[in-house]
Design an enzyme around this catalytic site. Structure first.
Site, PDB file in Angstrom:
ATOM      1  CB  SER A  90      -0.966   0.019   1.192  1.00  0.00           C
ATOM      2  OG  SER A  90      -0.281   0.363   2.373  1.00  0.00           O
ATOM      3  CE  LYS A 144      -2.650   1.843   4.673  1.00  0.00           C
ATOM      4  NZ  LYS A 144      -1.810   0.746   5.148  1.00  0.00           N
TER       5      LYS A 144
END
Length: 200
Positions: free
Chosen positions: A121, A158
């Protein structure tokens, strides 16, 4: 001993430099003597003579050469922990694999830990699965920081943003196939500052 052996001077210099690189301190005269098979008093006389010639600095038992003067001895310990999800958040049992020393000259001051990235990701930020991420331990972050965030007892890596309209935190993956994570239950565990990776 009027005439000093150039070869022995080189051996003493080489040994002192290698010893300091490996042990992060100057060798004692007894350690040099044992390694080179000579007596301690000879080592001392050679070090004094080499100091007088400007080949090295020898003061209070400390040997400094041009090479060792460039060695930064300031390091910070960092625990190498398990993996952190770079996909959907996942529960990872925290355990310490080993401790490593990070040079302050490269990584700066602070308290650090290292995590292994897992998933894809964050590939848009240059973080691939298997990369080692150096994290500065802190509980705050600025918009745009890449953070290790604890969401519902699960850690994820993230990009961090405060969403003022929704009054929550938005955790943004750097891969369009993953959705943003919106949460009001988010704890910042640290901010990513470096990526250590192998070149293929």
């Amino acid at each position: 001993m009027r005439h000093k052996s150039e070869e022995l001077m080189k051996q003493i210099m080489d040994y002192a430099e290698q010893f300091q690189l490996l042990n992060h301190r100057s060798p004692y005269t007894s350690e040099i003597a044992d390694a080179l098979g000579i007596v301690k008093s000879t080592v001392y006389k050679y070090l004094v003579a080499m100091n007088d010639r400007g080949m090295l600095s020898y003061r209070n038992g400390e040997i400094v050469t041009e090479r060792t003067n460039k060695i930064s001895l300031l390091t910070k310990p960092a625990a190498v922990l398990g993996s952190v999800s770079c996909g959907m958040p996942q529960l990872e049992e925290e355990y310490i694999e080993e401790y490593v020393s990070l040079p302050v000259s490269l990584f700066g001051e602070g308290e650090f830990f290292i995590l292994r990235a897992s998933g894809d990701s964050m590939i848009g930020a240059g973080i691939n699965s298997g990369d080692m991420i150096v994290i500065r331990k802190q509980n705050t972050a600025s918009d745009g920081d890449i953070v290790v965030a604890l969401v519902d007892n699960e850690s994820t890596l993230k990009r961090f943003f405060l969403d003022t309209e929704r009054r929550c935190v938005r955790l943004h993956p750097e891969n369009p196939k993953y959705p943003d994570i919106y949460t009001q239950n988010c704890t910042v565990q640290g901010v990513a500052v470096h990526v250590i990776k192998s070149l293929e």
